[in-house]
Design a protein around this motif. Sequence first.
Motif, short mmCIF file in Angstrom:
data_model
loop_
_atom_site.label_atom_id
_atom_site.label_comp_id
_atom_site.label_asym_id
_atom_site.label_seq_id
_atom_site.Cartn_x
_atom_site.Cartn_y
_atom_site.Cartn_z
N THR A 108 48.92 44.83 40.11
CA THR A 108 48.20 44.32 38.95
C THR A 108 47.29 43.18 39.38
O THR A 108 47.33 42.72 40.52
CB THR A 108 49.17 43.78 37.88
OG1 THR A 108 49.82 42.59 38.40
CG2 THR A 108 50.22 44.80 37.51
N GLY A 109 46.50 42.67 38.43
CA GLY A 109 45.80 41.42 38.64
C GLY A 109 46.76 40.27 38.44
O GLY A 109 47.83 40.43 37.82
N ASP A 110 46.41 39.08 38.91
CA ASP A 110 47.35 37.97 38.84
C ASP A 110 47.48 37.38 37.44
O ASP A 110 48.36 36.55 37.20
CB ASP A 110 46.99 36.88 39.84
CG ASP A 110 45.74 36.11 39.47
OD1 ASP A 110 44.97 36.58 38.60
OD2 ASP A 110 45.53 35.02 40.04
N ASP A 111 46.64 37.82 36.49
CA ASP A 111 46.73 37.33 35.11
C ASP A 111 47.33 38.38 34.17
O ASP A 111 47.27 38.23 32.95
CB ASP A 111 45.36 36.90 34.60
CG ASP A 111 44.34 38.04 34.62
OD1 ASP A 111 44.64 39.11 35.21
OD2 ASP A 111 43.24 37.86 34.06
N PHE A 112 47.91 39.42 34.72
CA PHE A 112 48.44 40.50 33.91
C PHE A 112 49.66 40.05 33.11
O PHE A 112 50.56 39.40 33.64
CB PHE A 112 48.83 41.70 34.79
CG PHE A 112 49.36 42.88 34.03
CD1 PHE A 112 48.53 43.65 33.25
CD2 PHE A 112 50.71 43.21 34.10
CE1 PHE A 112 49.02 44.75 32.54
CE2 PHE A 112 51.21 44.30 33.40
CZ PHE A 112 50.36 45.07 32.62
N THR A 113 49.69 40.39 31.82
CA THR A 113 50.85 40.11 30.96
C THR A 113 51.26 41.40 30.26
O THR A 113 50.43 42.30 30.06
CB THR A 113 50.55 39.03 29.92
OG1 THR A 113 49.44 39.43 29.12
CG2 THR A 113 50.24 37.69 30.59
#
Length: 309
Positions: free
Chosen positions: A122-127
């Motif tokens: 994922t990207g590091d800002d994925f929630t």
Amino acid sequence: MQRLTLDGGIPDNLKGSIVALGNFDGFHLGHQAVVGRAIQRGFHERRPVIVATFDPHPVKFFKPDVPPFRLTTLDQRQALFAHAGADAMLVFHFDKALAVTSAEDFVCEVLAKQIGAVGVVTGDDFTFGRGRKGDVEALRTLGERSGIVAEAVAPVSLGDLRISSGRIREALEAGDTAVATKLMSRDFAIEGVVQDGDKRGRDLGYPTANLELGDFQRPKYGIYAVRVTLEDGSEHPGVASLGVRPTFEPPRELLEAHLFGFDGDLYGQRIEVALHAFIREEMKFDSADALVAHMRKDEATARKLLALD
């Protein structure tokens, strides 16, 4: 490339996959880095790669009245993921059931059991998960319990430009196609089925293929140099009007593309119109002759921008 859903199940040959997880609307350079890392892992671990996306966009689910903001259709995303080298696209139908799924259940039940993933990127800002309580650290921790190796890709920079879908939308609203193109590594393109119009363009010597804008992000209204891709894969340069056609009544929002040197019938075809460069804002003309004179100038400008002259 296969298009999958959870209801349809995951084929056995795609179990044990590496999953790139995100919305990926616009598939910009940051998204490409996430999917590229998943493909890299799949190659080295000799595993299939699935790119998972959401439809409708979660924002649209929670705020159904939000103005149109889509940058890519599912069909466009599927083509882009296939070109990147993925084996399949998994579409999560974002509904109430998915919205209330806990972070733990999403990882342990959905990713691990239903999809059979062994790796997630994922990207590091994925929630994720109910109330967006899951983050990349939770994904790593929960993944370890289920045999999933999760990792997050750091943000991608392009000089001073912030790479995000939001920044692309801002650029399009301002008519800054150059920035949008840099962030996506390709021109923003609107896809749709050619509608039967009032044939004013043909009467003026500029027949057009007309598209409704639907859920797409509204770029700045005006005239654009474009490249149009037809169903047969052929690409044609042209010039397009995007907006409400202020010279004519009643106002109607349309994307009207004139393809240089093309004389075929496009009604009913699904085409893609890529906005290469903004030429000018919409204008209201006092007569058809004044409009045509300006259209000739727009055509000349578009030909230069497209390096045809």
